[in-house]
Write a protein that holds these residues in place. Structure first.
Motif, short mmCIF file in Angstrom:
data_model
loop_
_atom_site.label_atom_id
_atom_site.label_comp_id
_atom_site.label_asym_id
_atom_site.label_seq_id
_atom_site.Cartn_x
_atom_site.Cartn_y
_atom_site.Cartn_z
N LEU A 179 60.33 50.43 -29.30
CA LEU A 179 60.72 50.23 -27.79
C LEU A 179 61.71 49.09 -27.76
O LEU A 179 61.55 48.12 -28.66
N PHE A 193 50.63 52.58 -28.14
CA PHE A 193 51.07 53.31 -29.07
C PHE A 193 49.84 54.09 -29.73
O PHE A 193 48.80 53.24 -29.57
N TYR A 207 55.86 39.06 -30.53
CA TYR A 207 54.63 39.13 -29.38
C TYR A 207 53.30 38.84 -30.12
O TYR A 207 53.14 38.97 -31.46
N THR A 245 55.53 48.39 -16.91
CA THR A 245 54.68 49.30 -17.74
C THR A 245 54.25 48.71 -19.26
O THR A 245 55.29 48.24 -19.77
N TRP A 246 52.97 48.63 -19.66
CA TRP A 246 52.85 48.23 -20.94
C TRP A 246 52.58 49.84 -21.64
O TRP A 246 51.78 50.71 -21.13
N ILE A 247 53.37 49.85 -22.82
CA ILE A 247 53.16 51.06 -23.49
C ILE A 247 52.24 50.98 -24.72
O ILE A 247 52.38 49.84 -25.46
N LYS A 275 62.79 49.75 -21.49
CA LYS A 275 62.53 49.15 -20.18
C LYS A 275 63.75 48.59 -19.71
O LYS A 275 64.99 48.02 -20.55
N ASP A 285 47.59 51.93 -31.81
CA ASP A 285 46.74 50.67 -31.27
C ASP A 285 45.58 51.41 -30.26
O ASP A 285 44.85 50.57 -29.82
N ASP A 338 62.04 46.08 -24.78
CA ASP A 338 61.46 45.61 -23.58
C ASP A 338 62.15 44.53 -22.86
O ASP A 338 63.08 44.92 -22.09
N1 LIG Z 1 52.67 48.08 -27.54
C1 LIG Z 1 53.73 47.49 -26.96
N2 LIG Z 1 54.27 46.45 -27.39
C2 LIG Z 1 55.52 45.87 -26.60
N3 LIG Z 1 56.13 44.64 -27.11
C3 LIG Z 1 56.99 44.72 -25.88
N4 LIG Z 1 56.52 45.48 -24.90
C4 LIG Z 1 55.50 46.11 -25.34
C5 LIG Z 1 54.70 47.33 -24.73
O1 LIG Z 1 55.14 47.66 -23.68
N5 LIG Z 1 53.94 47.98 -25.56
#
Ligand SMILES: Nc1nc2[nH]cnc2c(=O)[nH]1
Ligand SMILES: O=P(O)(O)OC[C@H]1O[C@H](OP(=O)(O)OP(=O)(O)O)[C@H](O)[C@@H]1O
Ligand SMILES: [Mg+2]
Length: 169
Positions: free
Chosen positions: A105, A152, A73, A148-150, A130, A155, A107
């Motif tokens: 996680l 952490f 990402y 949903t965006w997680i 997810k 961050d 995703d």
């Molecule tokens: N921090 C974060 N990184 C991700 N990378 C892919 N999905 C996520 C997410 O929901 N949160």
């Protein structure tokens, strides 16, 4: 190709929460390794997998800890995952059997799909999952919805928030 994902909700995780969840995952996997119940090594998928991997290695008393660096990402935009740094070959063996591969996680599941293709017999564990990624993970603690965006704790920072009822007119 880069995809923008719609994230309706935010799920904010504190240090305390991820510590508890990583411990819960370690507790669940304790004694479940293929070699007399033991795991031979913990491998964290960097960078997000490093904190959970450290906590789990501590709980399971595993001193052989390595990393695999996968980048997927740029901020919230997905790019093609690729391995930047592999783990040590003798730790992984031919197929990863006995190795616990940990990430924060899953995703879309594309990161784990790539790592799984390299080490098909490893055990894949994440703290959060997810729905799209669930088929790629062997063990996880908490499922959240795909939109949903997680966030952490590494961050985020503590910040003042306005009260619900403003005091100034
Ligand atoms: N921090 C974060 N990184 C991700 N990378 C892919 N999905 C996520 C997410 O929901 N949160
Ligand atoms: O299931 P997927 O859709 O592949 O997404 C999950 C991956 O995305 C994030 O890592 P990222 O690539 O953002 O790198 P980072 O861990 O260094 O933050 C997260 O830590 C997982 O490793
Ligand atoms: Mg990651």
């Amino acid at each position: 190709m880069t995809t923008r994902l719609p994230h309706e909700k935010g799920f904010h995780i504190s240090w305390d929460q991820i510590h508890r969840d990583a411990r819960a995952l370690a507790w669940r996997l304790d004694g479940k390794g293929p070699i007399e119940g033991n795991w031979s090594a913990v491998v964290g998928i960097t960078r997000g997998g490093l904190v959970p991997a450290m906590i789990m290695a501590r709980e399971l008393d595993i001193r052989t800890v390595d990393t695999i660096s996968v980048k997927s990402y740029n901020h919230q935009s997905r790019t093609e995952p690729h391995v930047i740094k592999p783990p040590q070959a003798d730790i992984m063996g031919a197929d990863g059997e006995g190795v616990l591969i940990v990430d924060d996680l899953v995703d879309t599941g594309r990161t784990l799909e790539l790592v799984r293709s390299l080490y098909p017999k490893a055990h894949f564990a994440t703290i959060y999952a997810k729905p799209m990624g669930v088929p790629m993970v062997d063990s996880y603690v908490t499922e959240v919805s795909q939109d949903t965006w997680i966030f952490f704790p590494w961050d985020m920072a503590l910040q003042y928030v306005q009260p619900y009822r403003g005091t100034d007119a």
